[in-house]
Design an enzyme around this catalytic site. Sequence first.
Site, PDB file in Angstrom:
ATOM      1  N   HIS A 122       0.866  -1.187   0.000  1.00 57.84           N
ATOM      2  CA  HIS A 122       0.000   0.000   0.000  1.00 57.84           C
ATOM      3  C   HIS A 122       0.902   1.237   0.000  1.00 57.84           C
ATOM      4  CE1 HIS A 122      -2.865   2.916   1.753  1.00 57.84           C
ATOM      5  NE2 HIS A 122      -3.822   2.065   1.431  1.00 57.84           N
ATOM      6  N   ASP A 199       2.795  -4.563   8.116  1.00 58.82           N
ATOM      7  CA  ASP A 199       1.608  -3.736   7.962  1.00 58.82           C
ATOM      8  C   ASP A 199       0.412  -4.675   8.105  1.00 58.82           C
ATOM      9  OD1 ASP A 199      -0.593  -2.416   7.040  1.00 58.82           O
ATOM     10  OD2 ASP A 199       0.285  -1.799   5.124  1.00 58.82           O
ATOM     11  N   GLN A 202      -4.838  -5.305   7.035  1.00 55.92           N
ATOM     12  CA  GLN A 202      -5.822  -6.264   6.513  1.00 55.92           C
ATOM     13  C   GLN A 202      -5.743  -7.604   7.222  1.00 55.92           C
ATOM     14  OE1 GLN A 202      -8.110  -5.239   4.679  1.00 55.92           O
ATOM     15  NE2 GLN A 202      -7.263  -3.335   3.854  1.00 55.92           N
ATOM     16  N   LYS A 225     -10.574  -0.569  10.336  1.00 57.83           N
ATOM     17  CA  LYS A 225     -10.735  -1.787   9.531  1.00 57.83           C
ATOM     18  C   LYS A 225     -11.063  -2.993  10.413  1.00 57.83           C
ATOM     19  CE  LYS A 225      -7.522   0.099   6.235  1.00 57.83           C
ATOM     20  NZ  LYS A 225      -7.960   0.259   4.850  1.00 57.83           N
ATOM     21  N   CYS A 362      -4.629   2.434  -3.724  1.00 57.23           N
ATOM     22  CA  CYS A 362      -3.386   2.944  -3.135  1.00 57.23           C
ATOM     23  C   CYS A 362      -2.250   1.937  -3.295  1.00 57.23           C
ATOM     24  CB  CYS A 362      -3.554   3.306  -1.660  1.00 57.23           C
ATOM     25  SG  CYS A 362      -4.776   4.581  -1.380  1.00 57.23           S
TER      26      CYS A 362
END
Length: 404
Positions: A122, A199, A202, A225, A362
């Site tokens: 991202h 990261d 998700q 999220k 992104c």
Amino acid sequence: MDTFSPTRPLDHVADFPAIPEGWAYLDTAATAQKPQAVINAIARGYSETYATVHRGVYQRSSEMTLAFEASRRRVARFIGAPSSDEVIFVRGATEGINLVAQSWGGANLQPGDRIMLSMLEHHSNIVPWQLIAERTGATIDVAPLTEDGRIDLDAMADILTARHRIVALAHVSNVLGSVLDAKRAAALAHSVGALLLLDGCQAVPRLPVDVADLGCDFYVFSGHKLYGPTGIGVLWGRAELLAAMPPWQGGGAMIDRVSFAGTTYAPPPARFEPGTPHVVGVLGLEAAVDYVESIGVEAISAHENALVREARDALSSINSLRVFGPEDSAGIISFALEGVHPHDIGTILDESRVAIRAGHHCAQPLMAHLGVDATARASFGVYNGRRDIEALVRGIERVTRIFG
Ligand code: PMP
């Protein structure tokens, strides 16, 4: 009700007041809808218990401080952090990565040092590294992807050198849903003396995450999220790394003593939390963690895996539709229809009350790698069921009819 898990039906749409009957919300990878329990926690925070934290001498503020710090411990337990002092509240994953890049990177990167990213990152796990690379003279390498859209760790192993100081990778891709073998990535990074930042934007909503077990050094995610509020997220870092890092932003609450002769700083986490924090956002995040754990991350994972399998099967029956990413993607599927721009797919699906994301997500370098400007993306949450996949497929069939 759709029952994918053999042991437990999972379809919690009734917990989500902003999802009306008949609306297929398939954009959870952008942001998750909020369960009533989170909305209630936010409402209570402002209408019953509100006060600032860490400063007030009156009882309300002391109670709010206790609640705020209890939320920090709750989040620490949720991600397997050895200590809640390692949990730093930030605005979101974007701010968490910028914090590490500027603070750790600013103190540790030198000309000739290298940073390892991957082709599927991202922008918020690319641009902060470009900014610090420019400032320090470090350079960036990019791990390639396998044919089916995973970060190619064999290829990364061949590129890694002793000049690599940090490896920063998505635990789950926001476009392809590919799941990283995070333990192997940690072992590879550490074998050359580099750190690993994951990261987890998700991953945290759809996989059990235990940062100690994964063996990473930094982990970031965004509350919104994970069915929590916007404006709040988490940076976890290993205690000894955080202790050695300089402040990134200055202000109130992050100091030990201030004078014009010089200022000393508080230990982490306060050192990295300048200014009045998002007090109620933190309470909302705790409620989101409680909500997710009341269902069970394993159950959510099994549910989303089943939805992905179902969706892949259904979509593969549509001529001229190409699905990107690995078969076992986690809760996220990107696709393209020959001759139809993804924005048109998104607009026509919206007329059928199906909400998907269309665009570059992104992740422009990944789009270039896939040879497209954009994809259509469907992503799942605890409120989705088979009916949403049926609505998606009916909607796409309508798109193919419209475009002949
Ligand atoms: N990384 C990934 C993989 C993401 O999906 C996102 C959000 N789309 C981000 C980082 C950035 O998160 P935020 O905008 O909440 O800071």
